[in-house]
Scaffold this motif. Structure first.
Motif, PDB file in Angstrom:
ATOM      1  N   GLU A   5       0.830  -1.219   0.000  1.00  0.00           N
ATOM      2  CA  GLU A   5       0.000   0.000   0.000  1.00  0.00           C
ATOM      3  C   GLU A   5       0.852   1.251   0.000  1.00  0.00           C
ATOM      4  O   GLU A   5       0.520   2.252  -0.662  1.00  0.00           O
ATOM      5  N   ALA A   6       1.979   1.217   0.728  1.00  0.00           N
ATOM      6  CA  ALA A   6       2.827   2.409   0.843  1.00  0.00           C
ATOM      7  C   ALA A   6       3.503   2.791  -0.464  1.00  0.00           C
ATOM      8  O   ALA A   6       4.010   3.914  -0.600  1.00  0.00           O
ATOM      9  N   ASP A   7       3.482   1.891  -1.449  1.00  0.00           N
ATOM     10  CA  ASP A   7       4.134   2.183  -2.730  1.00  0.00           C
ATOM     11  C   ASP A   7       3.237   2.967  -3.691  1.00  0.00           C
ATOM     12  O   ASP A   7       3.702   3.396  -4.750  1.00  0.00           O
ATOM     13  N   PHE A   8       1.952   3.159  -3.308  1.00  0.00           N
ATOM     14  CA  PHE A   8       1.006   3.770  -4.242  1.00  0.00           C
ATOM     15  C   PHE A   8       0.273   4.961  -3.635  1.00  0.00           C
ATOM     16  O   PHE A   8       0.010   5.008  -2.433  1.00  0.00           O
ATOM     17  N   THR A   9      -0.068   5.886  -4.504  1.00  0.00           N
ATOM     18  CA  THR A   9      -1.023   6.933  -4.174  1.00  0.00           C
ATOM     19  C   THR A   9      -2.365   6.483  -4.732  1.00  0.00           C
ATOM     20  O   THR A   9      -2.458   6.078  -5.902  1.00  0.00           O
ATOM     21  N   TYR A  23     -11.497   4.578  -9.670  1.00  0.00           N
ATOM     22  CA  TYR A  23     -10.422   4.228  -8.745  1.00  0.00           C
ATOM     23  C   TYR A  23      -9.103   4.367  -9.499  1.00  0.00           C
ATOM     24  O   TYR A  23      -8.977   3.900 -10.633  1.00  0.00           O
ATOM     25  N   ARG A  24      -8.097   4.957  -8.834  1.00  0.00           N
ATOM     26  CA  ARG A  24      -6.808   5.106  -9.497  1.00  0.00           C
ATOM     27  C   ARG A  24      -5.670   4.821  -8.511  1.00  0.00           C
ATOM     28  O   ARG A  24      -5.625   5.375  -7.416  1.00  0.00           O
ATOM     29  N   TRP A  25      -4.768   3.952  -8.947  1.00  0.00           N
ATOM     30  CA  TRP A  25      -3.555   3.634  -8.186  1.00  0.00           C
ATOM     31  C   TRP A  25      -2.354   4.126  -8.993  1.00  0.00           C
ATOM     32  O   TRP A  25      -2.198   3.771 -10.168  1.00  0.00           O
ATOM     33  N   THR A  26      -1.490   4.943  -8.365  1.00  0.00           N
ATOM     34  CA  THR A  26      -0.313   5.472  -9.044  1.00  0.00           C
ATOM     35  C   THR A  26       0.942   5.142  -8.238  1.00  0.00           C
ATOM     36  O   THR A  26       1.024   5.459  -7.039  1.00  0.00           O
ATOM     37  N   LEU A  27       1.893   4.477  -8.894  1.00  0.00           N
ATOM     38  CA  LEU A  27       3.143   4.120  -8.228  1.00  0.00           C
ATOM     39  C   LEU A  27       3.921   5.384  -7.868  1.00  0.00           C
ATOM     40  O   LEU A  27       4.090   6.278  -8.694  1.00  0.00           O
ATOM     41  N   LYS A  28       4.387   5.450  -6.632  1.00  0.00           N
ATOM     42  CA  LYS A  28       5.123   6.626  -6.177  1.00  0.00           C
ATOM     43  C   LYS A  28       6.512   6.670  -6.817  1.00  0.00           C
ATOM     44  O   LYS A  28       7.101   5.633  -7.135  1.00  0.00           O
ATOM     45  N   PRO A  29       7.048   7.872  -7.017  1.00  0.00           N
ATOM     46  CA  PRO A  29       8.397   8.007  -7.588  1.00  0.00           C
ATOM     47  C   PRO A  29       9.426   7.253  -6.740  1.00  0.00           C
ATOM     48  O   PRO A  29       9.379   7.266  -5.508  1.00  0.00           O
ATOM     49  N   GLY A  30      10.345   6.609  -7.423  1.00  0.00           N
ATOM     50  CA  GLY A  30      11.397   5.878  -6.724  1.00  0.00           C
ATOM     51  C   GLY A  30      11.015   4.456  -6.331  1.00  0.00           C
ATOM     52  O   GLY A  30      11.868   3.687  -5.877  1.00  0.00           O
ATOM     53  N   ARG A  31       9.734   4.077  -6.482  1.00  0.00           N
ATOM     54  CA  ARG A  31       9.298   2.712  -6.167  1.00  0.00           C
ATOM     55  C   ARG A  31       9.286   1.869  -7.450  1.00  0.00           C
ATOM     56  O   ARG A  31       9.184   2.404  -8.555  1.00  0.00           O
ATOM     57  N   THR A  32       9.351   0.563  -7.271  1.00  0.00           N
ATOM     58  CA  THR A  32       9.400  -0.361  -8.412  1.00  0.00           C
ATOM     59  C   THR A  32       8.412  -1.496  -8.211  1.00  0.00           C
ATOM     60  O   THR A  32       8.268  -2.017  -7.098  1.00  0.00           O
TER      61      THR A  32
END
Length: 230
Positions: free
Chosen positions: A156-160, A172-181
């Motif tokens: 969960e912490a990897d996405f906004t 619904y929208r999930w966006t990967l945070k910068p620097g995460r893979t």
């Protein structure tokens, strides 16, 4: 004579025990071996007539011969089973969306959905790590559609995450945070919602995913397979 009969009986008992462990026609095999050995009691080439073997010796020979046949048959059966077990079975690929690149996806209404509530599942498979990813689920407003939550199998912490009504859809929208893979593998994103009573028609629902990998930018999109009986 009594000793010979006892030996014959014991050997026949051994024969029955050895043959009982296998399925082939034991009587036919035994008769065949005994006929072959009986024929061998005659002459043996230019050396003249061979001395006849006593009954117990013939039975012993038959026992060894039949046991050899059974062992060979058992080995063949084991080999065949092993080959069948090792042979891969063809598996039909599930329906989904894939463009050239590392992504594959599929959408389906969760089978645990009911007449008041539903969950839409997006399965995303990637064969390469992703350095950017946005997944969007659009649930058509078919009547009283309101969000009750969402989840994903990635951290969960990897996405906004955002959810809200827009242009006749619950989005619904999930966006990967910068620097995460996102590592290579298969992942699920799910949106949950209430709706009017009855079987809801999901044909107007859509999903999409855009991603960045070492090979460049990639995207997939699609609709949703209804749940069984829905």
């Amino acid at each position: 004579m009594t000793g010979r009969r006892d030996a014959d009986a014991e050997l026949r008992a051994r024969l029955r025990r050895a043959a009982g462990a296998h399925e082939p026609d034991r009587a036919r095999i035994l008769a065949r071996v005994e006929r072959s050995m009986a024929a061998g009691d005659g002459t043996t080439g230019h050396r003249g007539r061979a001395r006849a073997l006593p009954g117990w010796a013939r039975v012993a020979g038959a026992t060894v011969a039949v046991a050899g046949v059974l062992v060979a048959g058992g080995s063949l059966a084991a080999s065949t089973v092993g080959e069948n077990a090792a042979a891969p079975r063809p598996v039909a690929a599930p329906p989904g969306s894939r463009e050239p690149g590392p992504l594959w996806s599929a959408g389906a209404v969760d089978p645990h959905s009911n007449e008041f509530w539903a969950q839409s599942n997006i399965t995303l498979r990637t064969s390469a790590p992703l350095t950017a990813l946005t997944v969007e689920l659009r649930v058509a407003q078919t009547g009283s559609v309101t969000s009750t939550g969402a989840w994903r199998t990635l951290p969960e912490a990897d996405f906004t995450f955002t959810a809200g009504a827009r242009d006749g859809f619950l989005v619904y929208r999930w966006t990967l945070k910068p620097g995460r893979t996102v590592p290579a593998g298969e992942w699920m994103f799910a949106g949950q919602y209430n709706h009017e009573r009855g079987g809801r028609d999901a044909r107007g629902d859509r999903y999409s995913a855009t991603a960045t990998a070492a090979s460049g930018h990639h995207s997939v999109e699609g609709g949703f397979t209804p749940r069984a009986g829905g």
